[in-house]
Design an enzyme around this catalytic site. Structure first.
Site, PDB file in Angstrom:
ATOM      1  N   ALA A 232       7.955  -9.149  11.743  1.00 38.57           N
ATOM      2  CA  ALA A 232       9.047  -9.055  10.764  1.00 38.57           C
ATOM      3  C   ALA A 232       9.442  -7.576  10.717  1.00 38.57           C
ATOM      4  O   ALA A 232       8.938  -6.807   9.904  1.00 38.57           O
ATOM      5  CB  ALA A 232       8.566  -9.536   9.406  1.00 38.57           C
TER       6      ALA A 232
ATOM      7  N   GLY B  93       8.440  -2.093   3.064  1.00 40.55           N
ATOM      8  CA  GLY B  93       7.707  -3.048   3.913  1.00 40.55           C
ATOM      9  C   GLY B  93       8.145  -4.455   3.627  1.00 40.55           C
ATOM     10  O   GLY B  93       9.191  -4.686   3.017  1.00 40.55           O
ATOM     11  N   ASN B  94       7.373  -5.415   4.075  1.00 42.68           N
ATOM     12  CA  ASN B  94       7.648  -6.812   3.743  1.00 42.68           C
ATOM     13  C   ASN B  94       6.347  -7.602   3.705  1.00 42.68           C
ATOM     14  O   ASN B  94       5.290  -7.070   3.980  1.00 42.68           O
ATOM     15  CB  ASN B  94       8.675  -7.415   4.718  1.00 42.68           C
ATOM     16  CG  ASN B  94       8.172  -7.403   6.147  1.00 42.68           C
ATOM     17  OD1 ASN B  94       7.205  -8.072   6.474  1.00 42.68           O
ATOM     18  ND2 ASN B  94       8.815  -6.603   6.986  1.00 42.68           N
ATOM     19  N   TYR B  95       6.431  -8.882   3.352  1.00 44.78           N
ATOM     20  CA  TYR B  95       5.234  -9.691   3.092  1.00 44.78           C
ATOM     21  C   TYR B  95       4.584 -10.283   4.340  1.00 44.78           C
ATOM     22  O   TYR B  95       3.652 -11.074   4.229  1.00 44.78           O
ATOM     23  CB  TYR B  95       5.582 -10.839   2.146  1.00 44.78           C
ATOM     24  CG  TYR B  95       5.915 -10.400   0.748  1.00 44.78           C
ATOM     25  CD1 TYR B  95       4.986  -9.704  -0.011  1.00 44.78           C
ATOM     26  CD2 TYR B  95       7.156 -10.682   0.192  1.00 44.78           C
ATOM     27  CE1 TYR B  95       5.286  -9.305  -1.301  1.00 44.78           C
ATOM     28  CE2 TYR B  95       7.464 -10.288  -1.102  1.00 44.78           C
ATOM     29  CZ  TYR B  95       6.524  -9.603  -1.839  1.00 44.78           C
ATOM     30  OH  TYR B  95       6.813  -9.209  -3.114  1.00 44.78           O
ATOM     31  N   SER B  96       5.048  -9.946   5.525  1.00 47.03           N
ATOM     32  CA  SER B  96       4.475 -10.572   6.726  1.00 47.03           C
ATOM     33  C   SER B  96       2.979 -10.258   6.831  1.00 47.03           C
ATOM     34  O   SER B  96       2.554  -9.119   6.660  1.00 47.03           O
ATOM     35  CB  SER B  96       5.203 -10.059   7.965  1.00 47.03           C
ATOM     36  OG  SER B  96       4.512 -10.457   9.120  1.00 47.03           O
TER      37      SER B  96
END
Ligand code: C5P
Length: 407
Positions: A277, A209-212
């Site tokens: 994102a 995943g990512n921090y968005s």
């Protein structure tokens, strides 16, 4: 009389600024508005219902039932009658309750039932206003589409000096007039917004995943809705609750799910803002069983995902607008413009990882907008709600310029 025919519910809460609500009410009535006053129990400690009912020409609503005859004040009816719910002054306590769905008085139940726009004029001491919980609650209310009239700076009832004074009554009346006279520029338009991260599954318990946080995308959706647009957000996993009736949220998890929905929805829209994102790579194989710890390194093969923005860029008709985001770490302006060309975007919003307070998670952002003429417009660091306003202003002007639409 610039407000004739308008129905306004004026909510008062227990702040010393409640005395100014008498002037505010007078100003609204002078402009022709029909005003129903609703007071919280503590507002009545600061100004009497007699004053407010004499000025509005209507009994003040405060309790759920009338003590005299047991008749019921319907917050649902009031919420539906109103063209605008104006809460002035709004205390930190009421703002906190509104943000969290607590409705232990008639004003709060009216707020929860209101179908109309909501305008809030906070009034409190500077430390209360600057407390992180107040700021977060106001941000939350903004995300619900509520309009906040920023308090002014000046002398406060406590004797301190700072931000927290309720906006002056005559300015609030002007805001209300402006609100009713402003033409919504995106009425009957439908926009698609992608927001948040995507999760690419490795096994039943792990993902990439990512921090968005989704905050920027949801703020844009709210701003588009404020201009009258109907909005569909295709949203990756986020912690944001949507309560705006003009916004439909389609929750998804992976880039491929996001792609499927966007492809289906985009042809029916007037434009799309690609704020998500999206993962650029996804595991080639999904393991049905949890991947076990092992002595050797684990090799994870990743394959590229489909670029949703670029796919929509291919499908885009002359009537549609496509906006993308770029998060760059180097050669930012050049790379952002390349992205615009490659994906057939109308403009690209660049947010830099090099600016403190911009990008993922935080409530602020600093952007540069680059159009097809490659002439960048720089903006200062602002709250994401304010940034969303700048982006939507550009969307409106691009639509007017390119497609000559006038609403
Ligand atoms: O190429 P890059 O990922 O930096 O491009 C960012 C822009 O493209 C953003 O608007 C993002 O929402 C969009 N994007 C997309 N699908 C992808 C990757 C990015 O829509 N798979």
């Amino acid at each position: 009389m610039r407000l004739s025919g308008k129905h306004i519910v004026l909510g008062l809460t227990g702040s010393i600024a409640a005395y100014k609500a008498a002037y505010l009410l007078r100003g609204l009535v002078k402009e022709g508005a029909e005003v129903q006053v609703v007071m919280t129990p503590s507002a009545k400690e600061f100004i009497t219902p007699v004053t407010m009912s004499a000025l509005s020409g209507k009994p003040v609503a405060s309790e759920f039932f009338s003590a005299n005859d047991g008749s019921w004040y319907s917050h649902v009816d009031m919420g539906q009658w109103a063209d605008l719910l104006l809460i002035a002054p709004a205390t930190a306590s009421t703002i906190g309750k509104m943000a969290h769905g607590i409705c232990d008085n008639l004003l709060l139940t009216t707020y929860m039932s209101a179908k109309c726009p909501v305008m809030i004029a906070p009034a409190m001491d500077l430390d209360m206003f600057n407390h992180p919980s107040t700021l977060a609650n106001l941000e939350k209310l903004r995300s619900y589409g509520n309009l906040i009239l920023e308090p002014g700076e000046g002398e406060l009832a406590s004797g301190l000096y700072g931000k927290g004074r309720m906006e002056e009554p005559e300015n609030i009346v002007e805001e209300v007039v402006r609100f009713f006279s402003q033409k919504k520029k995106l009425l009957n338009k439908h926009f698609l917004v992608t927001a948040g991260p995507t999760y690419e599954k490795i096994d039943p318990v792990r993902f990439i995943g990512n921090y968005s946080s989704g905050k920027m995308g949801y703020a844009i959706a709210n701003e588009l809705a404020c201009e009258g647009a109907n909005v569909t957000i295709v949203s990756g996993p986020v912690q944001i609750q949507n309560s705006n009736p003009e916004i439909t949220v389609i929750p998804v998890e992976s880039a491929s799910e996001m792609y499927e929905h966007c492809l289906r929805i985009f042809p029916e829209t007037d434009g799309a803002v690609m704020c998500a994102a999206v993962a650029d790579f996804t595991p080639e194989h999904y393991s049905e069983q949890k991947v076990k710890r092992q002595k050797d390194n684990l090799k994870l093969n990743l394959k590229p995902t489909t670029d949703i923005a670029a796919a929509l860029g291919q499908l885009k008709t002359e009537k549609q607008l496509l906006v993308g985001f770029a998060l760059e770490t180097n050669n930012e302006l050049v790379n952002a413009f390349l992205k615009l060309s490659k994906k057939n975007l109308d403009f690209v919003v660049l947010n830099s990882m090099n600016v403190k307070g911009a990008g993922f998670i935080v409530d602020t952002n600093e952007i540069t907008i680059i159009g097809r003429d490659n002439n960048p417009t720089f903006f200062e660091l602002k709250s994401k709600a304010e940034v969303a306003k700048d982006i939507v202003i550009r969307i409106i002007s691009e639509m007017e310029k390119k497609y000559g639409f006038q609403e």
